[in-house]
Each structure stands twice: as structure tokens, then as C-alpha cells.
Design an enzyme around this catalytic site. Structure first.
Site, PDB file in Angstrom:
ATOM      1  N   ARG A  83      41.120  61.767  28.551  1.00  0.00           N
ATOM      2  CA  ARG A  83      42.419  61.500  28.592  1.00  0.00           C
ATOM      3  C   ARG A  83      43.454  62.173  28.006  1.00  0.00           C
ATOM      4  O   ARG A  83      43.416  62.555  26.879  1.00  0.00           O
ATOM      5  CB  ARG A  83      42.488  60.034  27.897  1.00  0.00           C
ATOM      6  N   HIS A 117      45.802  58.260  37.424  1.00  0.00           N
ATOM      7  CA  HIS A 117      45.068  57.652  36.626  1.00  0.00           C
ATOM      8  C   HIS A 117      43.948  57.145  37.636  1.00  0.00           C
ATOM      9  O   HIS A 117      43.694  56.109  38.084  1.00  0.00           O
ATOM     10  CB  HIS A 117      45.745  56.420  36.138  1.00  0.00           C
ATOM     11  N   GLN A 164      41.221  54.287  37.413  1.00  0.00           N
ATOM     12  CA  GLN A 164      41.919  53.070  37.381  1.00  0.00           C
ATOM     13  C   GLN A 164      42.084  52.385  38.973  1.00  0.00           C
ATOM     14  O   GLN A 164      41.765  51.491  39.008  1.00  0.00           O
ATOM     15  CB  GLN A 164      43.164  52.883  36.665  1.00  0.00           C
ATOM     16  N   ASP A 194      53.166  48.393  36.824  1.00  0.00           N
ATOM     17  CA  ASP A 194      52.709  48.877  35.503  1.00  0.00           C
ATOM     18  C   ASP A 194      53.790  48.824  34.524  1.00  0.00           C
ATOM     19  O   ASP A 194      55.077  48.673  34.737  1.00  0.00           O
ATOM     20  CB  ASP A 194      52.281  50.382  35.934  1.00  0.00           C
ATOM     21  N   CYS A 221      47.249  47.544  35.762  1.00  0.00           N
ATOM     22  CA  CYS A 221      46.266  48.145  34.972  1.00  0.00           C
ATOM     23  C   CYS A 221      46.229  47.566  33.550  1.00  0.00           C
ATOM     24  O   CYS A 221      45.106  47.865  32.911  1.00  0.00           O
ATOM     25  CB  CYS A 221      46.448  49.454  35.187  1.00  0.00           C
ATOM     26  N   ARG A 277      36.626  48.182  35.949  1.00  0.00           N
ATOM     27  CA  ARG A 277      36.720  49.815  35.310  1.00  0.00           C
ATOM     28  C   ARG A 277      35.134  50.142  34.957  1.00  0.00           C
ATOM     29  O   ARG A 277      35.020  51.106  35.355  1.00  0.00           O
ATOM     30  CB  ARG A 277      37.767  49.626  34.066  1.00  0.00           C
TER      31      ARG A 277
END
Ligand code: CP
Length: 322
Positions: free
Chosen positions: A104, A131, A134, A227, A267, A295
Site C-alpha cells: 500500500r 484500489h 477492493q 467513498d 469500501c 476482501r
């Protein structure tokens, strides 16, 4: 024949057929939680974090354990990576010690440099641009609730210039979905992302709508997503952003414009009363906690799939190109 190592750096790294194969594997792994052991040994997976995380950190650790491996979680600031040692040297060292590298980070270019120099798969666990892990979880969740993906319409509202908007666009059209992205002027996906999404949509039967009109995105949508309006590193802009994105909140009036059976994705972490109202995220159309659990299953699948496609493990259900 030499097998090329496969990496997962953006949503476009999987074709439509490959994405479906990964989602099928995720579904199989979810049904048979401890039945797949591509990291038996145990082999180690290095998981680096330049930014904070709860879900990504825990879901990778849980998934790697279920796959028979051992996880090394590394706070990048406490390592040499990227500041005391080049990314290319780090990649060459890590690939001699671990079976997969998960990272990340901020710049997508760092992930690309890591992958170029790594003989084991590299996975993007969130960058400033994408991402993709995700989105595998999100698509798995939508498939579970709707039965299929191609032909569904998916609306994303809010900060449409962020990594989640890019990934919804690219992963959604890869699945053959009609992806509608709505945000204020100046906060829409970059032209190169839209062009890439349109090119992928032309191959899959999906379509792209990028608009400042939230109602146009929401009309009859099968999936509604949002988001945070303040992504990591944007905390100084918080007051301005809350005002700017107010018209793009996913609340009851917004949901009344979507299909009556629409599912809601986020998410997480979520900020109730801002990008999503409490009655929506905690209501019957919300599938956000299925999405969070997925996930684990989706990331197990992409790890196993990349190992198999790279000729580094045998995984039932994944064809190999040795
Ligand atoms: N959705 C997500 O990536 O959560 P974390 O930031 O907690 O990992």
C-alpha cells in the site's frame, strides 16, 4: 517455455475472462476456506504499508494464513524501502526471501518499479491511483447479490477523481458493467483513465458515463457506491471538500432514484452524514459488511491466481501457462 511473472497493479491487469476466473476462485475459496494451500511451507508474504489500514492489513494476514503461508506486515517507515534503499534493490532482495509482495503506497510508479524488478508477484494494496483488490471484493459481493455482473449499471457518487472512482470505472467495465461516475467539475476521472475505460468497455459490452449530474448516474442503477470525500493525505482540504461534494451524498433521496433492488457499496471506513447517510449504510440495501468480508476471499483468490499463472504454484481451477 519461460513463464512471465504476473502482477496485479491496476484493475486493467485482468481481462474480462481472467477477472471472472479470479472471482470464480474467490467463490470456491469462500466455500472451502482451508482447502487451498499455495503458500504451504509456510512460505512468507511481505505486506508493506506506507499508509494506515485496518481491512487490508487484517484481510491479507487472515487470507495468507488460510492459504498456508506466513505474513510479514511491515510499516514502510520502519524499513529501508523507498527512502534508504531503492525500490529496485528492495524488490530484488525481497523476491529472494518471500513468495509475494503486497504494497500500500502513494505513487503508482513505485509499484511499477517494484514489479519490474521482482521475480515474484507484486500486488497493489491501494495507491493514489487505484484500489484493485477492493474492486475484486466489490464485484464478488455484487455477483453474490445479483447473480451476475455483465449488463448491470453501477453508479459511483462523490469524489470521482480518487483511486476508488478510477477502480470502479476500470474494474466495472472489465466485468461488462455500465459504469456511471458522478462528481463535481474538477473532481472527475482523468482523461487517460476515461479513455482506458472506454477502450475496455468496447471489448466487454460495458459502457462509461462520466457526469456532474448525480441524477443521471443514479437513474435506475443496480449498484450504488461511494467513498470518503477526504482521502488519506487530503485532511487539510476537509472543510472545502465537505461543501463541494454535498450534492453527491448517498442518502434516501439519492437511493429513491436508483432501482428499488439496488445494492449499496462502500469500501469503508465510512463517515455517516457525509458521503453516506446512516439510514442507507445501516439499511436493508447496504451490503458493506459482506463487501468487507469479501476482501479476504478476493485477495486469497488473486494471490493464488497470480502464483498459478506465474508457474509458482498449482491451484485447483486455475489453468497454467508453463
Ligand atoms: N477499504 C480499505 O482499504 O480499508 P482499510 O484502509 O482499512 O485497509
Amino acid at each position: 517455455m519461460t513463464t512471465t511473472v504476473r502482477h496485479f497493479l491496476t484493475d486493467l491487469d485482468l481481462t474480462q475472462a481472467e477477472q471472472a476466473e479470479v472471482l470464480d476462485l474467490a467463490e470456491a475459496m469462500k466455500k472451502d476456506k482451508y482447502g487451498y494451500k499455495p503458500y504451504a511451507g509456510p512460505q512468507t508474504v511481505a505486506v508493506f504499508f506506507d499508509k494506515t489500514s485496518t481491512r487490508t492489513r487484517v484481510s491479507f494476514a487472515a487470507g495468507i494464513a488460510e492459504l498456508g503461508g506466513a505474513t510479514l506486515i511491515i510499516n514502510s517507515a520502519e524499513s529501508q524501502l523507498g527512502h534508504k534503499e531503492s525500490i529496485s534493490d528492495s524488490a530484488k532482495v525481497l523476491a529472494r526471501m518471500v513468495s509475494t509482495i503486497v504494497w500500500r503506497t502513494y505513487a503508482q510508479s513505485g509499484l511499477e518499479e517494484m514489479a519490474e524488478n521482482s521475480s515474484v508477484p507484486v500486488i497493489n494494496a491501494l495507491s493514489d491511483d487505484y484500489h484493485p483488490c477492493q474492486l475484486l471484493a466489490d464485484l464478488l459481493t455484487v455477483r453474490e447479490h445479483k447473480g451476475s455482473l455483465a449488463g448491470l449499471s453501477m453508479a459511483y457518487l462523490g469524489d470521482a477523481a480518487n483511486n476508488m472512482a478510477n477502480s470502479y470505472l476500470l474494474a466495472g467495465v472489465t466485468a461488462g458493467m455500465h459504469v456511471r461516475i458522478a462528481g463535481p467539475e474538477g473532481y472527475l476521472p482523468a482523461a487517460d483513465i476515461i479513455a482506458a475505460a472506454e477502450a475496455r468497455a468496447a471489448e466487454t459490452g460495458g459502457s462509461v458515463l462520466v457526469t456532474t449530474d448525480a441524477a443521471a448516474a443514479l437513474a435506475g442503477a443496480d449498484v450504488v457506491a461511494t467513498d470518503t470525500w477526504v482521502s488519506m493525505g487530503q485532511e487539510d482540504e476537509k472543510a472545502e471538500r465537505l461543501e463541494l461534494f454535498r450534492a453527491y451524498a448517498v442518502d434516501a433521496p439519492a437511493m429513491a432514484q436508483a432501482d428499488k433492488d439496488a445494492v449499496v457499496l462502500h469500501c469503508l471506513p465510512a463517515y455517516r452524514g457525509y458521503e453516506i447517510s446512516a439510514d442507507v449504510i445501516d439499511g436493508p440495501q447496504s451490503v458493506v459488511f459482506d463487501e468487507a468480508e469479501n476482501r479476504v476471499h478476493a485477495q486469497k483468490a488473486i494471490m493464488g491466481w497470480l502464483l498459478a499463472k506465474s508457474g509458482l504454484a498449482d491451484v485447483a481451477g486455475v489453468s497454467q501457462e508453463r
